[in-house]
Scaffold this motif. Structure first.
Motif, mmCIF file in Angstrom:
data_model
loop_
_atom_site.group_PDB
_atom_site.id
_atom_site.type_symbol
_atom_site.label_atom_id
_atom_site.label_comp_id
_atom_site.label_asym_id
_atom_site.label_seq_id
_atom_site.Cartn_x
_atom_site.Cartn_y
_atom_site.Cartn_z
ATOM 1 N N ALA A 1 -2.110 -5.280 2.771
ATOM 2 C CA ALA A 1 -2.303 -4.402 3.920
ATOM 3 C C ALA A 1 -1.007 -3.684 4.281
ATOM 4 C CB ALA A 1 -2.819 -5.196 5.116
ATOM 5 N N ALA A 2 0.122 -4.365 4.169
ATOM 6 C CA ALA A 2 1.417 -3.739 4.460
ATOM 7 C C ALA A 2 1.720 -2.636 3.456
ATOM 8 C CB ALA A 2 2.527 -4.790 4.439
ATOM 9 N N PHE A 3 1.511 -2.912 2.163
ATOM 10 C CA PHE A 3 1.735 -1.888 1.136
ATOM 11 C C PHE A 3 0.764 -0.730 1.308
ATOM 12 C CE2 PHE A 3 3.957 -5.224 -1.368
ATOM 13 C CZ PHE A 3 5.145 -4.526 -1.569
ATOM 14 N N ALA A 4 -0.497 -1.019 1.647
ATOM 15 C CA ALA A 4 -1.498 0.030 1.840
ATOM 16 C C ALA A 4 -1.106 0.943 2.990
ATOM 17 C CB ALA A 4 -2.866 -0.596 2.102
ATOM 18 N N GLU A 5 -0.646 0.351 4.074
ATOM 19 C CA GLU A 5 -0.223 1.152 5.224
ATOM 20 C C GLU A 5 0.965 2.034 4.854
ATOM 21 O OE1 GLU A 5 1.764 0.151 9.461
ATOM 22 O OE2 GLU A 5 -0.077 -0.938 8.979
ATOM 23 N N LYS A 6 1.910 1.492 4.121
ATOM 24 C CA LYS A 6 3.094 2.244 3.699
ATOM 25 C C LYS A 6 2.721 3.408 2.784
ATOM 26 C CE LYS A 6 7.570 2.795 3.016
ATOM 27 N NZ LYS A 6 8.453 3.265 4.036
ATOM 28 N N LEU A 7 1.757 3.179 1.878
ATOM 29 C CA LEU A 7 1.355 4.208 0.922
ATOM 30 C C LEU A 7 0.272 5.140 1.460
ATOM 31 C CD1 LEU A 7 1.269 1.995 -2.291
ATOM 32 C CD2 LEU A 7 3.042 3.630 -1.606
ATOM 33 N N GLY A 8 -0.313 4.798 2.610
ATOM 34 C CA GLY A 8 -1.341 5.642 3.214
ATOM 35 C C GLY A 8 -2.685 5.564 2.519
ATOM 36 N N ILE A 9 -3.008 4.384 1.960
ATOM 37 C CA ILE A 9 -4.310 4.195 1.324
ATOM 38 C C ILE A 9 -5.021 3.031 2.011
ATOM 39 C CG2 ILE A 9 -3.523 5.103 -0.896
ATOM 40 C CD1 ILE A 9 -3.316 2.257 -1.927
#
Length: 68
Positions: free
Chosen positions: A15-23
């Motif tokens: 979820a943290a990586f998704a938020e950072k990448l905007g996906i």
């Protein structure tokens, strides 16, 4: 980058990586599973990311609690 308080399945890393990448977090989870299965990305990378990313609920970093 912070592991969010909501949208956590295991540790909130995807979820943290998704938020950072905007996906979407579901897409990020699929990407991480594919990287583990196809590219040989180790689960240790996930564990290390979990230990180093701050928790969105408390603001603490797990590694800091263990060391300090």
């Amino acid at each position: 980058m912070v592991r969010p308080a909501q949208d956590r399945v295991l540790g909130g890393v995807a979820a943290a990586f998704a938020e950072k990448l905007g996906i979407g977090s579901g897409a990020m989870r699929l990407i991480l599973v594919a990287l583990v299965l196809l590219a040989g990305l180790s689960l240790w990378v996930y564990v290390i990311a979990w230990a180093l990313l701050p928790d969105g609920r408390t603001g603490t970093i797990p590694l800091e609690r263990w060391i300090g």
